[in-house]
Enzyme design. Structure first.
Site, PDB file in Angstrom:
ATOM      1  N   SER A 110       0.929  -1.416  -0.115  1.00  0.00           N
ATOM      2  CA  SER A 110       0.027  -0.119  -0.020  1.00  0.00           C
ATOM      3  C   SER A 110       0.865   1.077   0.034  1.00  0.00           C
ATOM      4  O   SER A 110       1.869   1.378  -0.894  1.00  0.00           O
ATOM      5  CB  SER A 110      -0.949   0.119   1.283  1.00  0.00           C
ATOM      6  OG  SER A 110      -2.099   0.702   0.996  1.00  0.00           O
ATOM      7  N   GLU A 241      -0.684  -2.776  -8.040  1.00  0.00           N
ATOM      8  CA  GLU A 241      -1.668  -3.111  -7.373  1.00  0.00           C
ATOM      9  C   GLU A 241      -2.622  -1.775  -7.165  1.00  0.00           C
ATOM     10  O   GLU A 241      -1.988  -0.774  -6.926  1.00  0.00           O
ATOM     11  CB  GLU A 241      -1.381  -3.991  -6.085  1.00  0.00           C
ATOM     12  CG  GLU A 241      -0.900  -3.087  -5.201  1.00  0.00           C
ATOM     13  CD  GLU A 241      -1.656  -2.554  -3.801  1.00  0.00           C
ATOM     14  OE1 GLU A 241      -2.897  -2.741  -3.825  1.00  0.00           O
ATOM     15  OE2 GLU A 241      -1.221  -2.145  -2.990  1.00  0.00           O
ATOM     16  N   HIS A 307      -4.474  -5.463  -2.125  1.00  0.00           N
ATOM     17  CA  HIS A 307      -5.412  -5.431  -1.186  1.00  0.00           C
ATOM     18  C   HIS A 307      -6.413  -6.334  -1.177  1.00  0.00           C
ATOM     19  O   HIS A 307      -7.434  -6.325  -0.489  1.00  0.00           O
ATOM     20  CB  HIS A 307      -5.868  -3.882  -1.552  1.00  0.00           C
ATOM     21  CG  HIS A 307      -5.244  -2.677  -0.842  1.00  0.00           C
ATOM     22  ND1 HIS A 307      -4.044  -2.320  -1.768  1.00  0.00           N
ATOM     23  CD2 HIS A 307      -5.300  -2.139   0.424  1.00  0.00           C
ATOM     24  CE1 HIS A 307      -3.616  -1.406  -0.807  1.00  0.00           C
ATOM     25  NE2 HIS A 307      -4.111  -1.155   0.163  1.00  0.00           N
TER      26      HIS A 307
END
Length: 336
Positions: A110, A241, A307
């Protein structure tokens, strides 16, 4: 490239919050993760920044940077794993004393990937995109998540293999989970290729697209220098991502990366699963196809990245080969 090494027992993990800290309700997550990590014969050193959170940051930027700098230079700490991501890791970049950093693992994903990518690009030290510390709080670690230990214990010159998960979690909920497990792995995993090109090799590089895109055009995101001086001009295998950005945002970001020269000598693209929304009728397959058409490169997607857990551990700077072959789909990482 310089590859850290994390042995199997007696190692000390440093936990600091360079982006978000923990709310009062979340603090038990770290305490439970400490218990599980210690049960696996590792020690834990907790920083002060993890216990606070305000204004979308754990602490002021200088304090966050100083704690990360200390942990990355402390000889008694063997690897650093932030509790989770957040929003404001980018604040730290001018404050990091990278020249003093030891060659040790920094692991996370992240917003942490902002730091991972920048650290590798600037220093040639490999970094690890994989589970954050709070994701280690369950009694049982699934095979895909637990692979971070095998990956980080791979010596320079070695190769480590990870396989596609059997099932994944499509969304985060507060529903009851199986005893001892953190994730609800209910959906069948299938790594996919956009066309007949089901195998690709290149130097692994990437992260969370919403955060690493802000490195474009800055001294902290000099992909060309890294490619020229650290990996001898080898092609880059990009992985991305997406957490929340919609399909139009992602399309625009990929175009910006291409315009900035990030894809000038690339091998292909890997995309993790995403539950982010599409814009009008611009589907994720449309986005991937536009990228393939523009670059002429293979695109593999719905991989165990990001995620929608579980996720493989990817090493920025390592040579990666990904093969799409049904339930036996795999990624091999070589630390060369």
């Amino acid at each position: 490239m310089k590859y850290p090494f994390l042995g199997w027992t007696g190692q000390t993990i440093g936990v600091t919050a360079p982006s978000s800290g923990l709310s009062e309700q979340q603090q038990e997550w770290v305490e439970r993760a400490v218990e599980q990590v210690q049960a696996r014969q590792m020690n834990v050193r907790l920083g002060e920044t993890i216990w606070s959170h305000q204004h979308a940051e754990s602490a002021p930027a200088k304090q966050r940077a100083e704690e990360l700098n200390r942990m990355m230079t402390d000889e008694t700490i063997d690897a650093v794993i932030p509790p989770f991501g957040g929003e404001r890791a980018i604040d730290l970049l001018p404050e990091l004393t990278l020249a003093t950093y030891q060659t040790k693992w920094l692991l996370g994903y992240s917003d942490i990937s902002t730091l991972l990518l920048s650290l590798t690009l600037q220093t040639g030290i490999a970094t690890a995109h994989g589970p954050n510390f709070v994701e280690l709080r369950s009694e049982e670690w699934d095979e895909t998540t637990s692979a971070w230990r095998r990956v980080l214990a791979t010596p320079t010159g070695g190769t480590v293999t990870q396989w596609a998960s059997d099932r994944y979690q499509s969304k985060w909920t507060d529903e009851e989970r199986p005893a001892g497990s953190l994730f609800q792995l209910t959906e069948a995993t299938e790594w996919k290729a956009l066309d007949e090109r089901t195998e690709v090799t290149g130097r692994i590089l990437g992260g969370c697209l919403e955060t690493i895109r802000h490195l474009i055009g800055t001294p902290y995101g000099d992909v060309q220098r890294f490619q020229r001086e650290e990996i001898n001009g080898e092609p880059i295998l990009w992985y991305f991502e997406v957490s929340e950005a919609n399909s139009a945002e992602v399309h625009r970001t990929l175009r910006q990366m291409a315009y900035a020269g990030w894809f000038n000598h690339a091998a292909g693209f890997l995309f993790g699963r995403t539950s982010a929304r599409i814009t009008e009728d611009l589907t994720w397959l449309n986005v991937y196809q536009y990228l393939a058409d523009e670059t002429g490169l293979p695109v593999l997607y719905d991989l165990d990245i990001g995620h929608q857990p579980p996720q493989v551990t990817l090493i920025n700077g390592a040579t990666g080969t990904v093969r799409i072959q049904g339930k036996d789909s795999r990624i091999d990482l070589t630390f060369n």
